[in-house]
Design a protein around this motif. Structure first.
Motif, PDB file in Angstrom:
ATOM      1  N   MET A  39       0.841  -1.186   0.000  1.00 54.79           N
ATOM      2  CA  MET A  39       0.000   0.000   0.000  1.00 54.79           C
ATOM      3  C   MET A  39       0.888   1.252   0.000  1.00 54.79           C
ATOM      4  SD  MET A  39      -2.931   1.144   2.774  1.00 54.79           S
ATOM      5  CE  MET A  39      -1.926   0.865   4.187  1.00 54.79           C
ATOM      6  N   PHE A  40       0.685   2.097  -0.950  1.00 52.03           N
ATOM      7  CA  PHE A  40       1.398   3.370  -1.099  1.00 52.03           C
ATOM      8  C   PHE A  40       2.918   3.211  -1.075  1.00 52.03           C
ATOM      9  CE2 PHE A  40      -2.505   4.543   1.450  1.00 52.03           C
ATOM     10  CZ  PHE A  40      -3.254   4.947   0.360  1.00 52.03           C
ATOM     11  N   PRO A  41       3.485   2.480  -2.031  1.00 51.45           N
ATOM     12  CA  PRO A  41       4.937   2.284  -2.020  1.00 51.45           C
ATOM     13  C   PRO A  41       5.733   3.582  -2.128  1.00 51.45           C
ATOM     14  CG  PRO A  41       3.974   1.496  -4.081  1.00 51.45           C
ATOM     15  CD  PRO A  41       2.840   1.845  -3.172  1.00 51.45           C
ATOM     16  N   GLU A  42       5.136   4.602  -2.722  1.00 50.75           N
ATOM     17  CA  GLU A  42       5.834   5.883  -2.850  1.00 50.75           C
ATOM     18  C   GLU A  42       6.000   6.581  -1.496  1.00 50.75           C
ATOM     19  OE1 GLU A  42       1.439   6.788  -3.668  1.00 50.75           O
ATOM     20  OE2 GLU A  42       2.814   5.133  -3.928  1.00 50.75           O
ATOM     21  N   TYR A  43       5.243   6.144  -0.497  1.00 51.43           N
ATOM     22  CA  TYR A  43       5.314   6.738   0.842  1.00 51.43           C
ATOM     23  C   TYR A  43       5.942   5.783   1.863  1.00 51.43           C
ATOM     24  CZ  TYR A  43       2.114  10.432  -0.754  1.00 51.43           C
ATOM     25  OH  TYR A  43       1.539  11.486  -1.417  1.00 51.43           O
ATOM     26  N   ARG A  44       6.667   4.789   1.398  1.00 51.19           N
ATOM     27  CA  ARG A  44       7.202   3.755   2.296  1.00 51.19           C
ATOM     28  C   ARG A  44       7.964   4.344   3.483  1.00 51.19           C
ATOM     29  NH1 ARG A  44       8.194  -1.615   0.115  1.00 51.19           N
ATOM     30  NH2 ARG A  44       7.491  -0.431  -1.644  1.00 51.19           N
ATOM     31  N   ASP A  45       8.892   5.271   3.227  1.00 46.95           N
ATOM     32  CA  ASP A  45       9.687   5.862   4.316  1.00 46.95           C
ATOM     33  C   ASP A  45       8.816   6.682   5.261  1.00 46.95           C
ATOM     34  OD1 ASP A  45      11.993   4.717   3.300  1.00 46.95           O
ATOM     35  OD2 ASP A  45      12.574   6.513   2.185  1.00 46.95           O
ATOM     36  N   LEU A  46       7.899   7.443   4.699  1.00 48.80           N
ATOM     37  CA  LEU A  46       7.010   8.265   5.518  1.00 48.80           C
ATOM     38  C   LEU A  46       6.089   7.390   6.366  1.00 48.80           C
ATOM     39  CD1 LEU A  46       6.051  11.061   6.329  1.00 48.80           C
ATOM     40  CD2 LEU A  46       4.576  11.079   4.297  1.00 48.80           C
ATOM     41  N   ILE A  47       5.623   6.292   5.809  1.00 43.67           N
ATOM     42  CA  ILE A  47       4.775   5.364   6.568  1.00 43.67           C
ATOM     43  C   ILE A  47       5.546   4.831   7.772  1.00 43.67           C
ATOM     44  CG2 ILE A  47       3.696   3.076   6.508  1.00 43.67           C
ATOM     45  CD1 ILE A  47       2.819   3.749   3.607  1.00 43.67           C
ATOM     46  N   SER A  48       6.785   4.424   7.558  1.00 46.52           N
ATOM     47  CA  SER A  48       7.609   3.927   8.671  1.00 46.52           C
ATOM     48  C   SER A  48       7.771   4.986   9.753  1.00 46.52           C
ATOM     49  CB  SER A  48       8.984   3.504   8.168  1.00 46.52           C
ATOM     50  OG  SER A  48       8.876   2.392   7.331  1.00 46.52           O
ATOM     51  N   LYS A  49       8.017   6.208   9.314  1.00 48.43           N
ATOM     52  CA  LYS A  49       8.196   7.309  10.263  1.00 48.43           C
ATOM     53  C   LYS A  49       6.903   7.564  11.051  1.00 48.43           C
ATOM     54  CE  LYS A  49       9.176  12.244  10.415  1.00 48.43           C
ATOM     55  NZ  LYS A  49       9.333  13.458   9.631  1.00 48.43           N
ATOM     56  N   LEU A  50       5.774   7.636  10.349  1.00 50.24           N
ATOM     57  CA  LEU A  50       4.501   7.927  11.011  1.00 50.24           C
ATOM     58  C   LEU A  50       4.051   6.787  11.921  1.00 50.24           C
ATOM     59  CD1 LEU A  50       2.517   9.675   8.138  1.00 50.24           C
ATOM     60  CD2 LEU A  50       3.435  10.734  10.209  1.00 50.24           C
ATOM     61  N   LYS A  51       4.342   5.555  11.538  1.00 49.38           N
ATOM     62  CA  LYS A  51       3.971   4.424  12.389  1.00 49.38           C
ATOM     63  C   LYS A  51       4.672   4.488  13.739  1.00 49.38           C
ATOM     64  CE  LYS A  51       4.119   0.347  10.591  1.00 49.38           C
ATOM     65  NZ  LYS A  51       4.438  -0.796   9.707  1.00 49.38           N
ATOM     66  N   SER A  52       5.849   5.098  13.780  1.00 46.70           N
ATOM     67  CA  SER A  52       6.569   5.172  15.052  1.00 46.70           C
ATOM     68  C   SER A  52       6.355   6.494  15.789  1.00 46.70           C
ATOM     69  CB  SER A  52       8.066   4.947  14.825  1.00 46.70           C
ATOM     70  OG  SER A  52       8.587   5.971  14.010  1.00 46.70           O
ATOM     71  N   SER A  53       5.783   7.505  15.101  1.00 46.00           N
ATOM     72  CA  SER A  53       5.650   8.810  15.755  1.00 46.00           C
ATOM     73  C   SER A  53       4.217   9.307  15.902  1.00 46.00           C
ATOM     74  CB  SER A  53       6.455   9.860  14.981  1.00 46.00           C
ATOM     75  OG  SER A  53       5.898  10.054  13.690  1.00 46.00           O
ATOM     76  N   ASP A  54       3.265   8.691  15.202  1.00 45.13           N
ATOM     77  CA  ASP A  54       1.882   9.171  15.209  1.00 45.13           C
ATOM     78  C   ASP A  54       0.963   8.016  15.607  1.00 45.13           C
ATOM     79  OD1 ASP A  54      -0.751   9.895  14.488  1.00 45.13           O
ATOM     80  OD2 ASP A  54      -0.055  11.166  12.856  1.00 45.13           O
ATOM     81  N   LEU A  55       0.475   8.048  16.844  1.00 45.63           N
ATOM     82  CA  LEU A  55      -0.352   6.944  17.349  1.00 45.63           C
ATOM     83  C   LEU A  55      -1.644   6.780  16.567  1.00 45.63           C
ATOM     84  CD1 LEU A  55       0.120   7.297  21.205  1.00 45.63           C
ATOM     85  CD2 LEU A  55       1.126   5.591  19.673  1.00 45.63           C
ATOM     86  N   HIS A  56      -2.250   7.875  16.131  1.00 44.51           N
ATOM     87  CA  HIS A  56      -3.478   7.792  15.346  1.00 44.51           C
ATOM     88  C   HIS A  56      -3.205   7.095  14.009  1.00 44.51           C
ATOM     89  CE1 HIS A  56      -7.386   8.791  13.759  1.00 44.51           C
ATOM     90  NE2 HIS A  56      -6.833   9.416  12.724  1.00 44.51           N
ATOM     91  N   PHE A  57      -2.144   7.479  13.339  1.00 43.02           N
ATOM     92  CA  PHE A  57      -1.777   6.848  12.079  1.00 43.02           C
ATOM     93  C   PHE A  57      -1.502   5.364  12.294  1.00 43.02           C
ATOM     94  CE2 PHE A  57       1.148   5.403   8.824  1.00 43.02           C
ATOM     95  CZ  PHE A  57       0.547   5.870   7.670  1.00 43.02           C
ATOM     96  N   GLN A  58      -0.759   5.048  13.334  1.00 38.23           N
ATOM     97  CA  GLN A  58      -0.424   3.658  13.635  1.00 38.23           C
ATOM     98  C   GLN A  58      -1.691   2.833  13.858  1.00 38.23           C
ATOM     99  OE1 GLN A  58       1.814   3.137  17.230  1.00 38.23           O
ATOM    100  NE2 GLN A  58       2.200   0.985  16.846  1.00 38.23           N
ATOM    101  N   LYS A  59      -2.647   3.387  14.593  1.00 41.74           N
ATOM    102  CA  LYS A  59      -3.906   2.688  14.868  1.00 41.74           C
ATOM    103  C   LYS A  59      -4.664   2.433  13.566  1.00 41.74           C
ATOM    104  CE  LYS A  59      -8.220   3.216  17.471  1.00 41.74           C
ATOM    105  NZ  LYS A  59      -9.218   3.594  16.490  1.00 41.74           N
TER     106      LYS A  59
END
Length: 71
Positions: free
Chosen positions: A1-21
């Protein structure tokens, strides 16, 4: 899902609880749908349709967060 945002997804998963949920919920729905479609789990077609709609809604929310965070 969204390979163009792979790095941003990793970053948000560790810094944004809402995004992670949202991300985790999307993945859980994806797996549940796959299990139903492959016959591993039994469910009705109405449930599959509602699960797919919810998954799409979550994907849209995730995409909006990614677009805003990438600016």
């Amino acid at each position: 899902m969204f390979p163009e945002y792979r790095d941003l997804i990793s970053k948000l998963k560790s810094s944004d609880l809402h995004f992670q949920k949202l991300f985790d919920e999307h993945n859980e729905l994806d797996q549940k749908i796959k299990n139903i479609e492959s016959g591993i789990a039994i469910d009705t077609s109405e449930t599959i349709e509602s699960l797919k709609k919810l998954k799409l809604k979550l994907k849209d929310e995730l995409y909006e967060i990614l677009k805003k965070a990438s600016k």
